[in-house]
Enzyme design. Sequence first.
Site, PDB file in Angstrom:
ATOM      1  N   HIS A   1     -27.255 -17.363 -19.940  1.00 18.37           N
ATOM      2  CA  HIS A   1     -26.291 -16.393 -20.815  1.00 18.37           C
ATOM      3  C   HIS A   1     -27.490 -15.734 -21.895  1.00 18.37           C
ATOM      4  O   HIS A   1     -27.083 -14.576 -22.119  1.00 18.37           O
ATOM      5  CB  HIS A   1     -25.378 -17.425 -21.616  1.00 18.37           C
ATOM      6  CG  HIS A   1     -24.482 -16.619 -22.375  1.00 18.37           C
ATOM      7  ND1 HIS A   1     -23.849 -15.327 -22.192  1.00 18.37           N
ATOM      8  CD2 HIS A   1     -24.445 -16.652 -23.655  1.00 18.37           C
ATOM      9  CE1 HIS A   1     -23.061 -14.713 -23.046  1.00 18.37           C
ATOM     10  NE2 HIS A   1     -23.539 -15.823 -24.355  1.00 18.37           N
TER      11      HIS A   1
ATOM     12  N   ASP B   1     -29.238 -12.909 -20.420  1.00 13.14           N
ATOM     13  CA  ASP B   1     -28.306 -11.632 -20.066  1.00 13.14           C
ATOM     14  C   ASP B   1     -27.854 -11.009 -21.215  1.00 13.14           C
ATOM     15  O   ASP B   1     -28.177  -9.750 -21.358  1.00 13.14           O
ATOM     16  CB  ASP B   1     -26.970 -12.383 -19.277  1.00 13.14           C
ATOM     17  CG  ASP B   1     -25.984 -11.096 -19.219  1.00 13.14           C
ATOM     18  OD1 ASP B   1     -26.286 -10.314 -18.362  1.00 13.14           O
ATOM     19  OD2 ASP B   1     -24.831 -11.231 -19.454  1.00 13.14           O
TER      20      ASP B   1
END
Length: 122
Positions: free
Chosen positions: A79, A82
């Site tokens: 995460h 990203d």
Amino acid sequence: MSNVENINLASMNMILSAGNARELYNQSMDCVENGDFTEGERLLARAEQEITEAHKLQTRLLQEAIEEEHPTITVLMVHAQDTIMAVDSEIRLIRRLQKLYRNLDESERSKIKLGADSIDSI
């Protein structure tokens, strides 16, 4: 602290830095939209510093993972990466948008000056 805890802590710091960058470039665009290019540039430079910090953490985590026989990759790390990629792309677009705003502003000022010069010559 365990390896997973270290990775998650670094990942949270990556997300925090990327989030700070996002907030700063949004403030930067607000300034530019209102014609304050100097403050907009200053805030964008700070946003770039924040995303650079996030990249440094990311690089460190990746280098550590490469050295391990069985690297640990957490969902939070994915995460974080990203988020960094998204914010980095957004900053690049913001930089281009700000150049466009500046060019449009200069174009408008030159039109106004040309108009004033035309009136003076009458």
